[in-house]
Design a protein around this motif. Sequence first.
Motif, PDB file in Angstrom:
ATOM      1  N   LYS A  71      41.504  30.638  38.622  1.00 22.73           N
ATOM      2  CA  LYS A  71      42.771  30.687  39.241  1.00 22.73           C
ATOM      3  C   LYS A  71      43.438  31.602  38.757  1.00 22.73           C
ATOM      4  O   LYS A  71      43.862  31.869  37.378  1.00 22.73           O
ATOM      5  CB  LYS A  71      43.600  29.324  39.583  1.00 22.73           C
ATOM      6  N   ILE A  72      44.017  32.677  39.665  1.00 17.95           N
ATOM      7  CA  ILE A  72      44.501  34.070  39.057  1.00 17.95           C
ATOM      8  C   ILE A  72      46.105  33.473  38.715  1.00 17.95           C
ATOM      9  O   ILE A  72      46.789  32.809  39.580  1.00 17.95           O
ATOM     10  CB  ILE A  72      44.778  35.127  40.079  1.00 17.95           C
ATOM     11  N   THR A  73      46.798  33.888  37.417  1.00 21.28           N
ATOM     12  CA  THR A  73      48.083  33.536  37.086  1.00 21.28           C
ATOM     13  C   THR A  73      48.784  35.070  37.234  1.00 21.28           C
ATOM     14  O   THR A  73      50.067  35.037  37.474  1.00 21.28           O
ATOM     15  CB  THR A  73      48.187  32.786  35.856  1.00 21.28           C
ATOM     16  N   SER A  74      48.038  36.218  36.807  1.00 18.40           N
ATOM     17  CA  SER A  74      48.771  37.431  36.965  1.00 18.40           C
ATOM     18  C   SER A  74      47.588  38.525  36.631  1.00 18.40           C
ATOM     19  O   SER A  74      46.761  38.185  35.998  1.00 18.40           O
ATOM     20  CB  SER A  74      49.809  37.639  35.897  1.00 18.40           C
ATOM     21  N   PHE A  75      48.121  39.526  37.178  1.00 12.14           N
ATOM     22  CA  PHE A  75      47.149  40.808  37.013  1.00 12.14           C
ATOM     23  C   PHE A  75      48.199  42.011  36.205  1.00 12.14           C
ATOM     24  O   PHE A  75      49.106  42.270  37.138  1.00 12.14           O
ATOM     25  CB  PHE A  75      46.321  41.188  38.084  1.00 12.14           C
ATOM     26  N   LYS A  76      48.033  42.540  35.222  1.00 15.27           N
ATOM     27  CA  LYS A  76      48.808  43.614  34.620  1.00 15.27           C
ATOM     28  C   LYS A  76      47.744  44.847  34.646  1.00 15.27           C
ATOM     29  O   LYS A  76      46.875  44.958  33.746  1.00 15.27           O
ATOM     30  CB  LYS A  76      49.390  43.377  33.585  1.00 15.27           C
ATOM     31  N   SER A  77      48.157  46.073  35.113  1.00  9.77           N
ATOM     32  CA  SER A  77      47.534  47.255  34.986  1.00  9.77           C
ATOM     33  C   SER A  77      47.893  48.036  33.815  1.00  9.77           C
ATOM     34  O   SER A  77      49.249  47.876  33.659  1.00  9.77           O
ATOM     35  CB  SER A  77      47.749  48.183  36.338  1.00  9.77           C
ATOM     36  N   SER A  78      47.107  48.352  33.032  1.00 10.16           N
ATOM     37  CA  SER A  78      47.461  48.841  31.711  1.00 10.16           C
ATOM     38  C   SER A  78      47.128  50.661  31.493  1.00 10.16           C
ATOM     39  O   SER A  78      47.856  51.275  30.892  1.00 10.16           O
ATOM     40  CB  SER A  78      46.875  48.363  30.318  1.00 10.16           C
ATOM     41  N   HIS A  79      46.341  50.987  32.399  1.00 11.32           N
ATOM     42  CA  HIS A  79      45.962  52.429  32.281  1.00 11.32           C
ATOM     43  C   HIS A  79      45.129  52.678  33.649  1.00 11.32           C
ATOM     44  O   HIS A  79      44.554  51.756  34.348  1.00 11.32           O
ATOM     45  CB  HIS A  79      45.113  52.600  31.021  1.00 11.32           C
TER      46      HIS A  79
END
Length: 131
Positions: A71-79
């Motif tokens: 289950k996805i809680t968050s996604f953060k693009s870093s680059h």
Amino acid sequence: MLQRLLLLFFIGLNIQVYSQPQTIAAFKKGDVSLLSNVLADKVNLTFDDQSEILNKTQALVKLEGFFKEHKITSFKSSHTGQSPDNNSFYTIGYLKTSTGTFRLFIKYSKVDGIERIKEMLFNSNDWILCS
């Protein structure tokens, strides 16, 4: 003349980066239907050390199973980055789920002038830290 050139440049820029925001939104929500709009007909999908080249339908089924299990809680693009010939580019980010954090590498390539996801690598190594 300069205004026309700038307008064409910005229109081209918007077309080029269209898939990235849609892909990021899909991963933030765990939404396979959003990914279906940006996947290529053949996708190299890798989970840790297991890699498969799948057609679009198979890849969507596999991703749907992944989203159900994790289950996805968050996604953060870093680059993000781009190839020198501007025909492919990538996003690297961190996908937090109920089972842990995955480093995610997404490679886009232009197919008939439209950018499509050609490759996704999910890495669940324990050394991954995400703030």
